[in-house]
Design an enzyme around this catalytic site. Structure first.
Site, PDB file in Angstrom:
ATOM      1  CG  ASP A  11      -1.996   0.976   1.093  1.00  0.00           C
ATOM      2  OD1 ASP A  11      -2.745   1.040   0.043  1.00  0.00           O
ATOM      3  OD2 ASP A  11      -2.192   1.913   2.054  1.00  0.00           O
ATOM      4  CB  SER A  12       0.200   4.815  -0.934  1.00  0.00           C
ATOM      5  OG  SER A  12      -1.181   4.892  -0.380  1.00  0.00           O
ATOM      6  CB  CYS A  74      -2.601   1.101  -3.197  1.00  0.00           C
ATOM      7  SG  CYS A  74      -2.552   2.417  -3.371  1.00  0.00           S
ATOM      8  CD  GLU A 159      -0.671   7.355   5.598  1.00  0.00           C
ATOM      9  OE1 GLU A 159       0.522   7.522   5.991  1.00  0.00           O
ATOM     10  OE2 GLU A 159      -1.229   6.471   4.839  1.00  0.00           O
ATOM     11  CB  CYS A 191      -9.208   4.948  -1.066  1.00  0.00           C
ATOM     12  SG  CYS A 191      -7.859   5.593  -0.258  1.00  0.00           S
ATOM     13  CG  HIS A 193      -5.124   5.714   3.514  1.00  0.00           C
ATOM     14  ND1 HIS A 193      -4.613   5.020   2.390  1.00  0.00           N
ATOM     15  CD2 HIS A 193      -4.317   6.074   4.507  1.00  0.00           C
ATOM     16  CE1 HIS A 193      -3.312   5.203   2.550  1.00  0.00           C
ATOM     17  NE2 HIS A 193      -3.294   5.931   3.646  1.00  0.00           N
TER      18      HIS A 193
HETATM   19  N1  DGL Z   1      -4.462   3.798  -0.412  1.00  0.00           N
HETATM   20  C1  DGL Z   1      -4.483   4.348  -1.677  1.00  0.00           C
HETATM   21  C2  DGL Z   1      -5.779   3.715  -2.144  1.00  0.00           C
HETATM   22  O1  DGL Z   1      -6.006   2.641  -2.021  1.00  0.00           O
HETATM   23  C3  DGL Z   1      -4.336   5.578  -1.905  1.00  0.00           C
HETATM   24  C4  DGL Z   1      -3.876   6.800  -0.787  1.00  0.00           C
HETATM   25  C5  DGL Z   1      -2.885   7.600  -1.410  1.00  0.00           C
HETATM   26  O2  DGL Z   1      -3.284   8.456  -1.842  1.00  0.00           O
HETATM   27  O3  DGL Z   1      -1.852   7.427  -1.159  1.00  0.00           O
HETATM   28  O4  DGL Z   1      -6.074   4.308  -3.309  1.00  0.00           O
END
Ligand code: DGL
Length: 274
Positions: A11-12, A74, A159, A191, A193
């Site tokens: 993931d990011s 992600c 975050e 997403c 997050h």
């Molecule tokens: N976690 C990422 C996703 O699922 C994106 C979050 C980011 O912008 O880094 O899209």
């Protein structure tokens, strides 16, 4: 043959921890390696070229750690970069290993639960721009009405570990209002997050809207995949462990990561690229 392989979750940043938790619940015996590219998050506001390069480096790192299979949790990375990586990088570099994304599993689930065919997609700007979800929903259903909403402020809130605050509630309400107005009956939290905000989203959308539980869906699909692919499953270690890697080894990763994971974690530093 020694079974050494791990399952990687990429993931990011912190978001994919919500996916990892569900995968572990569903498939507890394997060895997992989580990589959060926290040094370069967010991905959602970046160009496709940059997301592709970062994703490639993340996957390459996980393969070098011994992953047989990598889940690109992600959505932003799954939306565009993944296909290119599966088509070019994988056959040329690791033809026996696999990289799986999250878009198709989530789309299939949305189509299985929607009654009125009106599906909402809450995602990053990059995912919305890619149009990947509407395209896949259209491909698989031929008639679903899809409404997308970008929610860029939610990623920094997660975050920072600030997603259970009053401010987060107000921001979430603002993002969900246009989707409520479209009378959707199914919502994809597209997403990673946003998975950490699932209970707040459900409260805001009300009982009539199915909020697709992304982590559970991805975990179930992974289980099915491993049953269909014994050639991959047989290479996985059953040593029941999780190792966390981050590209920015800070006290914050330990603190916020532990809060999101629900247990203390001891992250290691990952150096990508090069
Ligand atoms: N976690 C990422 C996703 O699922 C994106 C979050 C980011 O912008 O880094 O899209």
């Amino acid at each position: 043959m020694m079974k050494r392989g791990s399952v990687g979750v990429f993931d990011s940043g912190f978001g994919g921890i919500a996916i990892l938790k569900e995968i572990e619940k569903c498939l507890p015996s394997y060895r997992y390696i989580y990589l959060g590219d926290t040094a370069r998050t967010p991905y959602g506001t970046r160009s496709m070229e940059v997301v592709h390069q970062f994703t490639l480096e993340g996957i390459d790192f996980l393969f070098r750690q011994g992953c047989e299979l990598v889940i690109v949790a992600c959505n932003t990375a799954s939306a565009d970069a993944l296909r290119k990586i599966q088509r070019k990088y994988l056959p040329n570099n690791y033809p026996d290993r696999r990289v799986l994304g999250v878009v198709v599993p989530l789309v299939e689930e949305a189509l299985a639960v929607t009654q009125n065919g009106r599906v909402g997609v809450l995602a990053t700007e990059g995912t919305v721009r890619s149009n990947k979800y509407p395209r896949e929903l259209e491909k698989l259903s031929g008639g679903a009405c899809v409404f997308q909403q970008a929610a860029p402020l939610l990623v920094p809130l997660v975050e920072e570990g600030e997603h259970h605050t009053k401010a987060a509630e107000l921001i979430l309400r603002k993002y969900l209002a246009p989707l409520r107005a479209k009378r959707i009956d199914t919502l994809l939290l597209a997403c990673t997050h946003y998975g950490h905000l699932e209970s707040q989203v459900k409260k805001e959308m009300g009982k009539k809207v199915n909020v697709v539980p992304a982590g559970k869906v991805v975990a179930r699909k992974l289980k099915e995949y491993l049953l269909r692919h014994p050639e991959i499953e047989s290479r996985l270690s059953h040593s029941k462990s999780v190792t966390f890697y981050t590209t920015d080894l800070t006290e914050k990763f330990r603190r916020v990561g532990a809060k999101l994971y629900g247990h203390p974690i001891t992250p290691k530093k990952a150096v990508l690229g090069g």
